[in-house]
Every structure is written in structure tokens, then in C-alpha cells.
Design a protein around this motif. Structure first.
Motif, PDB file in Angstrom:
ATOM      1  N   ALA A  35       0.820  -1.261   0.064  1.00 51.48           N
ATOM      2  CA  ALA A  35      -0.035  -0.055  -0.101  1.00 51.48           C
ATOM      3  C   ALA A  35       1.021   1.168   0.032  1.00 51.48           C
ATOM      4  O   ALA A  35       0.191   2.342   0.112  1.00 51.48           O
ATOM      5  CB  ALA A  35      -1.075   0.242   1.359  1.00 51.48           C
ATOM      6  N   LYS A  36       2.156   1.079  -0.230  1.00 52.45           N
ATOM      7  CA  LYS A  36       2.939   2.166   0.003  1.00 52.45           C
ATOM      8  C   LYS A  36       2.694   3.290  -1.040  1.00 52.45           C
ATOM      9  O   LYS A  36       2.814   2.915  -2.396  1.00 52.45           O
ATOM     10  CB  LYS A  36       4.414   1.844  -0.299  1.00 52.45           C
ATOM     11  CG  LYS A  36       5.509   2.930  -0.070  1.00 52.45           C
ATOM     12  CD  LYS A  36       6.887   2.410  -0.032  1.00 52.45           C
ATOM     13  CE  LYS A  36       8.102   3.193  -0.322  1.00 52.45           C
ATOM     14  NZ  LYS A  36       8.164   4.207   0.931  1.00 52.45           N
ATOM     15  N   LYS A  37       2.192   4.553  -0.859  1.00 54.07           N
ATOM     16  CA  LYS A  37       2.012   5.527  -1.875  1.00 54.07           C
ATOM     17  C   LYS A  37       2.708   6.736  -1.899  1.00 54.07           C
ATOM     18  O   LYS A  37       2.359   7.750  -2.817  1.00 54.07           O
ATOM     19  CB  LYS A  37       0.575   5.717  -1.752  1.00 54.07           C
ATOM     20  CG  LYS A  37      -0.338   4.627  -2.088  1.00 54.07           C
ATOM     21  CD  LYS A  37      -0.238   4.337  -3.819  1.00 54.07           C
ATOM     22  CE  LYS A  37      -1.263   3.266  -4.265  1.00 54.07           C
ATOM     23  NZ  LYS A  37      -1.150   3.275  -5.602  1.00 54.07           N
ATOM     24  N   THR A  38       3.616   6.971  -0.922  1.00 55.19           N
ATOM     25  CA  THR A  38       4.846   8.152  -0.738  1.00 55.19           C
ATOM     26  C   THR A  38       5.838   7.679  -1.349  1.00 55.19           C
ATOM     27  O   THR A  38       6.637   6.722  -0.411  1.00 55.19           O
ATOM     28  CB  THR A  38       4.475   8.824   0.477  1.00 55.19           C
ATOM     29  OG1 THR A  38       3.350   9.127   0.577  1.00 55.19           O
ATOM     30  CG2 THR A  38       5.532   9.862   0.589  1.00 55.19           C
ATOM     31  N   LEU A  39       6.445   8.057  -2.364  1.00 55.95           N
ATOM     32  CA  LEU A  39       7.775   7.545  -2.938  1.00 55.95           C
ATOM     33  C   LEU A  39       8.646   8.811  -2.765  1.00 55.95           C
ATOM     34  O   LEU A  39       8.517   9.874  -2.971  1.00 55.95           O
ATOM     35  CB  LEU A  39       8.024   7.056  -4.221  1.00 55.95           C
ATOM     36  CG  LEU A  39       6.885   5.949  -4.553  1.00 55.95           C
ATOM     37  CD1 LEU A  39       6.868   5.463  -6.076  1.00 55.95           C
ATOM     38  CD2 LEU A  39       6.961   4.718  -3.643  1.00 55.95           C
ATOM     39  N   THR A  40       9.940   8.192  -2.213  1.00 53.51           N
ATOM     40  CA  THR A  40      11.060   9.220  -2.025  1.00 53.51           C
ATOM     41  C   THR A  40      12.043   9.120  -3.048  1.00 53.51           C
ATOM     42  O   THR A  40      12.391   8.045  -3.519  1.00 53.51           O
ATOM     43  CB  THR A  40      11.733   9.392  -0.855  1.00 53.51           C
ATOM     44  OG1 THR A  40      12.023   8.244  -0.118  1.00 53.51           O
ATOM     45  CG2 THR A  40      10.436  10.032   0.064  1.00 53.51           C
ATOM     46  N   TYR A  41      12.919  10.108  -3.737  1.00 52.58           N
ATOM     47  CA  TYR A  41      13.708   9.995  -4.587  1.00 52.58           C
ATOM     48  C   TYR A  41      15.072  10.861  -4.685  1.00 52.58           C
ATOM     49  O   TYR A  41      14.809  12.191  -4.121  1.00 52.58           O
ATOM     50  CB  TYR A  41      13.198   9.979  -5.982  1.00 52.58           C
ATOM     51  CG  TYR A  41      12.750  11.229  -6.669  1.00 52.58           C
ATOM     52  CD1 TYR A  41      13.194  11.994  -7.415  1.00 52.58           C
ATOM     53  CD2 TYR A  41      11.235  11.448  -6.167  1.00 52.58           C
ATOM     54  CE1 TYR A  41      12.732  13.424  -7.609  1.00 52.58           C
ATOM     55  CE2 TYR A  41      10.906  12.756  -6.597  1.00 52.58           C
ATOM     56  CZ  TYR A  41      11.387  13.643  -7.179  1.00 52.58           C
ATOM     57  OH  TYR A  41      10.883  14.904  -7.753  1.00 52.58           O
ATOM     58  N   SER A  42      16.129  10.728  -5.052  1.00 51.28           N
ATOM     59  CA  SER A  42      17.286  11.637  -4.955  1.00 51.28           C
ATOM     60  C   SER A  42      17.303  12.587  -6.177  1.00 51.28           C
ATOM     61  O   SER A  42      16.805  12.138  -7.137  1.00 51.28           O
ATOM     62  CB  SER A  42      18.586  11.062  -4.670  1.00 51.28           C
ATOM     63  OG  SER A  42      18.775  10.277  -5.996  1.00 51.28           O
ATOM     64  N   ARG A  43      17.442  13.744  -5.862  1.00 54.62           N
ATOM     65  CA  ARG A  43      17.582  14.852  -7.069  1.00 54.62           C
ATOM     66  C   ARG A  43      18.709  15.203  -7.460  1.00 54.62           C
ATOM     67  O   ARG A  43      19.672  15.421  -6.552  1.00 54.62           O
ATOM     68  CB  ARG A  43      16.622  16.100  -6.674  1.00 54.62           C
ATOM     69  CG  ARG A  43      15.074  15.827  -6.522  1.00 54.62           C
ATOM     70  CD  ARG A  43      14.358  16.933  -6.211  1.00 54.62           C
ATOM     71  NE  ARG A  43      13.971  17.720  -7.344  1.00 54.62           N
ATOM     72  CZ  ARG A  43      14.543  18.958  -7.787  1.00 54.62           C
ATOM     73  NH1 ARG A  43      15.643  19.406  -7.022  1.00 54.62           N
ATOM     74  NH2 ARG A  43      14.455  19.338  -8.793  1.00 54.62           N
ATOM     75  N   SER A  44      19.077  15.661  -8.567  1.00 61.04           N
ATOM     76  CA  SER A  44      20.356  16.033  -9.076  1.00 61.04           C
ATOM     77  C   SER A  44      20.238  17.152 -10.217  1.00 61.04           C
ATOM     78  O   SER A  44      19.429  17.351 -10.614  1.00 61.04           O
ATOM     79  CB  SER A  44      21.398  15.003  -9.341  1.00 61.04           C
ATOM     80  OG  SER A  44      21.201  14.475 -10.796  1.00 61.04           O
ATOM     81  N   GLN A  45      21.321  18.147 -10.465  1.00 66.17           N
ATOM     82  CA  GLN A  45      21.371  18.913 -11.371  1.00 66.17           C
ATOM     83  C   GLN A  45      21.627  18.213 -12.714  1.00 66.17           C
ATOM     84  O   GLN A  45      22.597  17.781 -12.835  1.00 66.17           O
ATOM     85  CB  GLN A  45      22.330  20.213 -11.024  1.00 66.17           C
ATOM     86  CG  GLN A  45      21.995  20.866  -9.705  1.00 66.17           C
ATOM     87  CD  GLN A  45      20.666  21.629  -9.813  1.00 66.17           C
ATOM     88  OE1 GLN A  45      20.172  22.279 -10.873  1.00 66.17           O
ATOM     89  NE2 GLN A  45      19.912  21.486  -8.875  1.00 66.17           N
ATOM     90  N   TYR A  65       0.065   8.157  -6.549  1.00 65.02           N
ATOM     91  CA  TYR A  65       1.412   8.188  -5.727  1.00 65.02           C
ATOM     92  C   TYR A  65       1.625   9.612  -5.487  1.00 65.02           C
ATOM     93  O   TYR A  65       1.374  10.707  -6.123  1.00 65.02           O
ATOM     94  CB  TYR A  65       2.740   7.649  -6.321  1.00 65.02           C
ATOM     95  CG  TYR A  65       2.730   6.223  -6.605  1.00 65.02           C
ATOM     96  CD1 TYR A  65       3.295   5.219  -5.439  1.00 65.02           C
ATOM     97  CD2 TYR A  65       2.208   5.497  -7.684  1.00 65.02           C
ATOM     98  CE1 TYR A  65       2.982   3.946  -5.751  1.00 65.02           C
ATOM     99  CE2 TYR A  65       2.492   4.194  -7.805  1.00 65.02           C
ATOM    100  CZ  TYR A  65       2.793   3.384  -6.485  1.00 65.02           C
ATOM    101  OH  TYR A  65       2.623   1.822  -6.875  1.00 65.02           O
ATOM    102  N   THR A  66       2.264   9.902  -4.349  1.00 65.20           N
ATOM    103  CA  THR A  66       2.887  11.290  -3.835  1.00 65.20           C
ATOM    104  C   THR A  66       4.456  10.974  -4.040  1.00 65.20           C
ATOM    105  O   THR A  66       4.878  10.218  -3.502  1.00 65.20           O
ATOM    106  CB  THR A  66       2.604  11.480  -2.302  1.00 65.20           C
ATOM    107  OG1 THR A  66       1.069  11.744  -2.239  1.00 65.20           O
ATOM    108  CG2 THR A  66       3.132  12.832  -2.013  1.00 65.20           C
ATOM    109  N   LEU A  67       5.165  11.939  -4.607  1.00 68.71           N
ATOM    110  CA  LEU A  67       6.480  11.935  -4.952  1.00 68.71           C
ATOM    111  C   LEU A  67       7.344  13.031  -4.134  1.00 68.71           C
ATOM    112  O   LEU A  67       6.840  14.157  -4.142  1.00 68.71           O
ATOM    113  CB  LEU A  67       6.915  11.945  -6.273  1.00 68.71           C
ATOM    114  CG  LEU A  67       6.897  10.605  -7.130  1.00 68.71           C
ATOM    115  CD1 LEU A  67       7.783   9.675  -6.807  1.00 68.71           C
ATOM    116  CD2 LEU A  67       5.171  10.231  -7.492  1.00 68.71           C
ATOM    117  N   LYS A  68       8.314  12.866  -3.511  1.00 74.76           N
ATOM    118  CA  LYS A  68       8.979  13.767  -2.463  1.00 74.76           C
ATOM    119  C   LYS A  68      10.719  13.699  -3.095  1.00 74.76           C
ATOM    120  O   LYS A  68      10.941  12.626  -2.857  1.00 74.76           O
ATOM    121  CB  LYS A  68       8.820  13.458  -1.217  1.00 74.76           C
ATOM    122  CG  LYS A  68       7.606  13.544  -0.838  1.00 74.76           C
ATOM    123  CD  LYS A  68       7.454  13.629   0.822  1.00 74.76           C
ATOM    124  CE  LYS A  68       6.195  13.738   1.358  1.00 74.76           C
ATOM    125  NZ  LYS A  68       6.021  13.624   2.988  1.00 74.76           N
ATOM    126  N   GLY A  69      10.953  14.629  -3.640  1.00 76.88           N
ATOM    127  CA  GLY A  69      12.588  14.532  -4.077  1.00 76.88           C
ATOM    128  C   GLY A  69      13.446  15.404  -3.086  1.00 76.88           C
ATOM    129  O   GLY A  69      13.073  16.356  -2.428  1.00 76.88           O
TER     130      GLY A  69
END
Length: 284
Positions: A35-45, A65-69
């Protein structure tokens, strides 16, 4: 009284054991939460975060999904974050880099799908053709100094006939020691990839990796030569090993192979054909 105390002690021990068992089970399954719907990811330039946020993120949001960078200044730090569970995935590296990270850091990173990739390319501030090397005495060439990208630079130079590498050398681990012949007496300088665009005028030719080409604002169409993107150099979505079979990881892979993503690429013709599309994509 003794019987009562013994009964209470036994009950507490059993309850504690049961609680510990439940806790361990919860911990072992926390990464596999369907049921995981919030995903986190690394951001780069770089182009890969831009591509993800412009094209893939909306597809995942449509699925609920909710995405957080989270920003990381270096890929090694982003890998630490994925490996340590601080973020769920990144989209900034090829297989060779992930393998090198795992070996050096007891890592558990796994690539789950190839993604559009910007090839390493050769540029020059002074010459308009690679053939002009024939007229240069002891030409100076700058190449990246991190192992995976050093290798791809020398493989590119072999492709255009400037050097010859030892027979049967592993193309993913090539170093300057593997150069069997250097007929133009090229003077190589290995340096940090990020610094190469800044010193381009000091060299006859430079090899610049894809994300650096994008970040430096270099027109990819001005490249004098481009590498053939070998399998170990194709950019990948990377997750921890224990997340490979999660539903969110499967949905992430599906987004990159979707009709919506194909339509985005066709519409944008991204940055003068900046991206090379992997053969695994059905819409090639």
C-alpha cells in the motif's frame, strides 16, 4: 502466591517474545508494503531528474502516488541515501557505477530498468573535426577521472581510431594502462568530470559525460564524436535489493515504458536529440 508470580512471569516472557516477533516481522516487511503510496527519490542537477520530473512523475501521480525529491550534491551521497533507506530510488547512474558503489560500500543497489541515456561525447573549442588531430603535435585531451567514465572515454577514443586498447580488455574497467598504442602521442589529463567544461579551452579536445554536457549548457549537436552506449553504461532506475519486487517499483518501471512517456519524448524531441533510447523500449 508462588504459582501466581510464576504464572505472571511466564505470561510476560511469552508476551514479550510475541511482541519482538511481531516487531521483527514488521521491520522485515516494511519495504514491501503493497500500500506504499509516498515515494522518495534523490534529485540532482542533470537531465535525468528533469526527465523524471517532467514526464514520469505525472504518470505516477495519476496512479495515486505522492513523490518527494531530496537534493544531493554528489551521486555517491545519493547512493548512500538509497542504500541506507533514506530515499527509495534514484535515476542518475549506469550499471557500472552502481556495481562500483556496491563493491566499495557493501551496497545493495539494484538497477531495475534502463532509461533514456545521454552519451559521453567529445568536444573542442579549437577544432571542427576529429580528423584535425593529424595536424596537432602532442595533442592534449581531458578525460574524466572516475573509473567508469574514464573507461568509456578511452573506449570512445578507440572507436574513432585515436588509440588502440589491449586485446580482450574488459571495456567497463579500461584505464590508461590498457592503451596498447597511441599513434598521435596524445597527452591525457584525467580530472573530475564536473571541471572539464570549465577548462575546455585549455585542451585540444575533451570528453564530457552526458549529464555534464546538459548541466554545462553545451549543445549536444556540436559533439565531434559520440560513444556507442554499451550495456553497462545505460542509465538505470536504481533501488535497494529488498524493494525490487515491490508494487511501487513495478509501477515506476511501467511508467518509463508507457505510451504516455513515448508521447512525451516524441513531442519534445528532447534537447536536439540529447537522449539515446535503449533498445529494450518497445516504442523504439
Amino acid at each position: 502466591m508462588r504459582v501466581t508470580k510464576l504464572f505472571l512471569l511466564t505470561t510476560l516472557i511469552i508476551s514479550g517474545a510475541a511482541l519482538m516477533g511481531c516487531t521483527k516481522k514488521a521491520e522485515s516487511n516494511k519495504n514491501a508494503d503493497p500500500a506504499k503510496k509516498t515515494l522518495t527519490y534523490s534529485r540532482s542537477q542533470g537531465p535525468y531528474t528533469v526527465l523524471f520530473e517532467n514526464a514520469i512523475k505525472p504518470i505516477l501521480e495519476e496512479k495515486g502516488y505522492t513523490l518527494k525529491g531530496y537534493d544531493y550534491s554528489e551521486l555517491a551521497l545519493a547512493d548512500d541515501a538509497v542504500n541506507g533507506g533514506d530515499v527509495d530510488f534514484n535515476v542518475e547512474q549506469h550499471t557500472a557505477y552502481a556495481q562500483n558503489y556496491n563493491k566499495g560500500n557493501n551496497g545493495h543497489l539494484v538497477p531495475i530498468t534502463p532509461i533514456p541515456t545521454v552519451p559521453a561525447s567529445m568536444f573542442s573549442s579549437h577544432y571542427k573535426s576529429a580528423d584535425e588531430i593529424k595536424n596537432i603535435k602532442k595533442p592534449k585531451v581531458a578525460v574524466p577521472n572516475d573509473p567508469a567514465n574514464t573507461a568509456r572515454a578511452y573506449v570512445l577514443l578507440q572507436k574513432i581510431g585515436w588509440i588502440t586498447l589491449r586485446e580482450n580488455v574488459n571495456l567497463s574497467t579500461v584505464t590508461s594502462e590498457d592503451i596498447a598504442s597511441n599513434p598521435y602521442n596524445i597527452q591525457f589529463t584525467e580530472m573530475k568530470s564536473l571541471n572539464i567544461p570549465q577548462v575546455q579551452d585549455d585542451f585540444d579536445f575533451v570528453i564530457i559525460t552526458g549529464s555534464i554536457v546538459y548541466n554545462a549548457g553545451i549543445d549536444a549537436s556540436t559533439a565531434l564524436a559520440k560513444e556507442d552506449v554499451l550495456p553497462h553504461l545505460i542509465l538505470q532506475v536504481v533501488v535497494r535489493e529488498d524493494n525490487v519486487n515491490s508494487q511501487w517499483a513495478k509501477d515506476l518501471v511501467a511508467a518509463y515504458h508507457s505510451a504516455e512517456f513515448k508521447a512525451y519524448l516524441e513531442k519534445t524531441n528532447y534537447e536536439n536529440g540529447l537522449f539515446w533510447i535503449p533498445k529494450e523500449y518497445e516504442f523504439n
